[in-house]
Design a protein around this motif. Structure first.
Motif, PDB file in Angstrom:
ATOM      1  N   CYS A   4       0.864  -1.190   0.000  1.00  0.00           N
ATOM      2  CA  CYS A   4       0.000   0.000   0.000  1.00  0.00           C
ATOM      3  C   CYS A   4       0.898   1.236   0.000  1.00  0.00           C
ATOM      4  O   CYS A   4       1.493   1.579   1.027  1.00  0.00           O
ATOM      5  N   CYS A   6      -0.085   4.361  -0.600  1.00  0.00           N
ATOM      6  CA  CYS A   6      -0.740   5.503   0.050  1.00  0.00           C
ATOM      7  C   CYS A   6      -0.431   5.575   1.548  1.00  0.00           C
ATOM      8  O   CYS A   6      -0.285   6.651   2.104  1.00  0.00           O
ATOM      9  N   ASN A   7      -0.348   4.387   2.182  1.00  0.00           N
ATOM     10  CA  ASN A   7      -0.143   4.348   3.631  1.00  0.00           C
ATOM     11  C   ASN A   7       1.224   3.784   4.023  1.00  0.00           C
ATOM     12  O   ASN A   7       1.452   3.510   5.200  1.00  0.00           O
ATOM     13  N   HIS A  31      -5.755  -2.545   6.996  1.00  0.00           N
ATOM     14  CA  HIS A  31      -5.553  -1.094   7.140  1.00  0.00           C
ATOM     15  C   HIS A  31      -5.872  -0.635   8.566  1.00  0.00           C
ATOM     16  O   HIS A  31      -5.123   0.135   9.161  1.00  0.00           O
ATOM     17  N   CYS A  36      -4.655   2.920   9.819  1.00  0.00           N
ATOM     18  CA  CYS A  36      -4.954   3.837   8.716  1.00  0.00           C
ATOM     19  C   CYS A  36      -6.208   3.366   7.981  1.00  0.00           C
ATOM     20  O   CYS A  36      -6.838   2.395   8.397  1.00  0.00           O
ATOM     21  N   GLN A  39      -7.104   4.357   0.818  1.00  0.00           N
ATOM     22  CA  GLN A  39      -7.323   5.642   0.133  1.00  0.00           C
ATOM     23  C   GLN A  39      -7.643   5.412  -1.345  1.00  0.00           C
ATOM     24  O   GLN A  39      -8.788   5.459  -1.738  1.00  0.00           O
ATOM     25  N   CYS A  40      -6.649   5.105  -2.159  1.00  0.00           N
ATOM     26  CA  CYS A  40      -6.926   4.934  -3.595  1.00  0.00           C
ATOM     27  C   CYS A  40      -7.524   3.560  -3.901  1.00  0.00           C
ATOM     28  O   CYS A  40      -8.213   3.395  -4.902  1.00  0.00           O
ATOM     29  N   CYS A  43      -4.325  -1.224  -3.610  1.00  0.00           N
ATOM     30  CA  CYS A  43      -3.686  -2.323  -2.888  1.00  0.00           C
ATOM     31  C   CYS A  43      -4.678  -3.404  -2.458  1.00  0.00           C
ATOM     32  O   CYS A  43      -4.275  -4.465  -1.983  1.00  0.00           O
TER      33      CYS A  43
END
Ligand code: FES
Length: 68
Positions: A4, A6-7, A31, A36, A39-40, A43
């Protein structure tokens, strides 16, 4: 390798989270355990595959232990 981006969650962290929390059955759970949120979403498929792979291994291990 990052699973991931984004995180900033790498494959090692995902595997540790999955192994340490047998109740996690979805990428969202991974997540959450990492503190967290998705987001997108890119993943999600990779994480779902990692969870399925780990849980299949859990079943195999359980079956082998039951056979002993
Ligand atoms: S890569 Fe995981 S939410 Fe974007």
């Amino acid at each position: 390798m990052f699973v991931c981006i984004c995180n900033a969650i790498n494959d090692r962290s995902v595997r540790e989270i999955i192994a340490g929390a047998p109740h996690i059955t979805s990428p969202v759970g991974v997540h959450r355990a990492a503190g967290c949120k998705p987001q997108c979403g890119r993943c999600m498929e990779s994480m779902a595959d990692m969870i399925a792979e780990a849980r299949a291994g859990d079943c195999l291990t359980g079956a082998l232990q039951a056979a002993d």
